[in-house]
Design an enzyme around this catalytic site. Structure first.
Site: not given
Length: 388
Positions: A138, A166, A168, A246, A367, A387
Site C-alpha cells: 500500500p 494491486w 493480479t 513481465a 510494472e 532515485f
C-alpha cells in the site's frame, strides 16, 4: 467491421520464424473467436472469464518461454507475439498470462529447488494452479526496497506479517510468490491458498482492468513451511528479474491494444459519413491514422529487437524499460486519438477503444511507472541514479 488482419507496414513477418508465425496465428484466431465476443460483458460485470483458463493452458501459453516442467519452451519473440494478440483482446487476459508465467512461474523456475519446480510448475503450466506475485505494498510501489512485509524464522517454519496490494490473480490464485524481508534482506517465499493467516480479498471499484482480478494479499502471522523459501536469490535482484520478464511481455501487449484501436479507427473512419463524405477522406483524420501507423511500426521494431536480444541472452534491463515505456505511451496516445476519431461513439462499448484506453492507464503505471523507466534510462545514460 472488417476482420483484423494485423499491422505489418515494414514486412516484419519476414523476420519471424515459422513457429513464431504459427503461434501468433493460433492465438490471433482464438482471441477473435473466444475473447472478443465476450470481453465487453465481463468488463461491464467486472469479472474475469475463468472459462478461458483451460483453453489458454491447452495452447501452451502459460510459462510459454520457459523450458521443461510441462512448459512449451518457445522463443521470447513467440511469447511476445502471444502477449500482443492477447492484449488485442484485453489487457486483463494478457495480464493473467503475464503474471502466471513471468511473475509466478519464472521465479520458481529460476530460483526454486528441484522439489519446488516439480511440485508447482507442471500444475501451473496446465492451469490447475493459478499463481500471483506479491511485491507492491500500500505504501511502497516504486520503492519496493522499503517494503514492510516481514518474515521471521520460527524454527520449523517462517511466519509472515504484512500486506501487498494491486495483485493480479490474487483472489483466484492457489500459489503466491511473495517477497518479504527476512533478517533485513529481501527473500522470496511460496505461499499457498489455505495457509493459516493468509487471505486475498478482491479489490473492487476499478475503472480500469475491469475484466481482471485485482487483489490485496494479507498476512497475519501466516505460517509456512521452511521448504517454501526460494533458496537461490536474495535482495531485489529476484523480483526485478521477474519484472523485467513481465515488462518485456507488456512492450508487445501494448502494441496489441494499439492495433485494436487503430483497426477500429480505420474501419470507423471509412464508414462514418459527414459532409457527404467518409471522414477518412479528410486530411486531419488521415494525419491521425498515419501517426498511429508510424508509432505502431516503430514499437514493433523495438519489441522485436528486444526479443531477439533476449533470446540471445544479451538484453539489458534499460533496453526493456525503453520498449515498455515507449510502447505503452504510444498505445495510450493511439487509444485517445482513436476515441477522438470515433467521436461520441468512441465512449460506447460497441467499440473496443474506451476499454483499451482505460486499461492502458493502468498498464502505463504498473510494472514500473513511465517516469521510473525514464529514470532507469537516465541512470544508464549518465551513470547517476536519481532515485534510491
Amino acid at each position: 467491421m472488417e476482420k483484423f488482419s494485423g499491422v505489418d507496414f515494414y514486412n516484419l513477418d519476414k523476420l519471424l520464424t515459422e513457429e513464431e508465425l504459427m503461434v501468433r496465428e493460433l492465438v490471433r484466431g482464438w482471441v477473435e473467436e473466444r475473447v472478443i465476443p465476450i470481453i465487453e460483458q465481463h468488463c461491464r460485470a467486472g469479472t474475469f472469464p475463468m472459462e478461458l483458463v483451460s483453453e489458454i493452458a491447452e495452447m501452451g501459453l502459460l510459462g510459454a518461454n520457459l523450458e521443461g516442467y510441462g512448459c512449451a519452451g518457445m522463443s521470447n519473440v513467440a511469447y511476445g507475439l502471444i502477449c500482443q494478440e492477447l492484449e488485442r483482446g484485453d489487457s486483463g487476459i494478457r495480464s493473467f498470462v503475464s503474471v502466471q508465467g513471468s511473475l509466478a512461474m519464472f521465479p520458481i523456475w529460476k530460483f526454486g529447488t528441484e522439489a519446488q519446480k516439480q511440485k508447482y510448475l507442471p500444475k501451473m503450466a496446465s492451469g490447475e494452479f493459478i499463481g500471483c506475485f506479491g511485491l507492491t505494498e500500500p505504501d511502497h510501489g516504486s520503492n519496493p526496497s522499503g517494503m514492510l512485509t516481514r518474515a521471521v524464522d520460527d524454527g520449523d517454519s517462517y511466519v509472515l506479517n504484512g500486506a501487498k496490494m494491486w495483485i493480479t490473480n490474487g483472489t483466484i490464485a492457489q500459489v503466491a510468490v511473495v517477497w518479504a524481508k527476512l533478517d533485513g534482506e529481501i527473500r522470496g517465499f511460496i505461499v499457498e491458498k489455505g495457509d493459516p493467516g493468509f487471505s486475498a480479498p478482491e479489490m473492487h471499484g476499478k475503472h480500469s482492468l475491469k475484466a481482471s482480478v485485482t487483489s490485496e494479499l494479507v498476512f497475519q502471522d501466516c505460517r509456512i513451511p521452511k521448504d517454501r523459501l526460494l533458496p537461490d536469490v536474495k535482495g531485489l535482484r529476484g523480483p526485478f528479474s521477474c519484472l523485467n520478464n513481465a515488462r518485456f511481455g507488456i512492450s508487445w501487449g501494448a502494441l496489441g491494444a494499439a492495433m485494436a484501436c487503430f483497426h477500429s479507427a480505420v474501419e470507423y473512419s471509412k464508414s462514418r459519413i459527414q459532409f457527404d463524405r467518409p471522414i477518412a477522406s479528410f486530411q486531419l483524420v488521415q494525419n491521425k491514422l498515419a501517426w498511429m501507423l508510424r508509432e505502431i511500426t516503430k514499437g514493433q521494431l523495438l519489441a522485436l529487437q528486444a526479443g531477439r536480444l533476449k533470446d540471445a541472452g544479451t538484453v539489458i534491463p534499460p533496453q526493456i524499460s525503453l520498449a515498455k515505456m515507449n510502447n505503452v505511451d504510444v498505445a495510450l496516445q493511439i487509444a485517445r486519438m482513436a476515441r477522438d476519431i470515433h467521436g461520441a461513439n468512441g465512449v460506447l462499448d460497441e467499440y473496443p477503444v474506451m476499454r483499451h484506453m482505460a486499461n492502458l492507464e493502468s498498464v502505463f503505471t504498473y510494472e514500473g511507472t513511465h517516469d521510473i523507466h525514464n529514470l532507469i534510462l537516465g541512470r544508464w545514460i549518465t551513470g547517476i541514479q536519481a532515485f534510491q
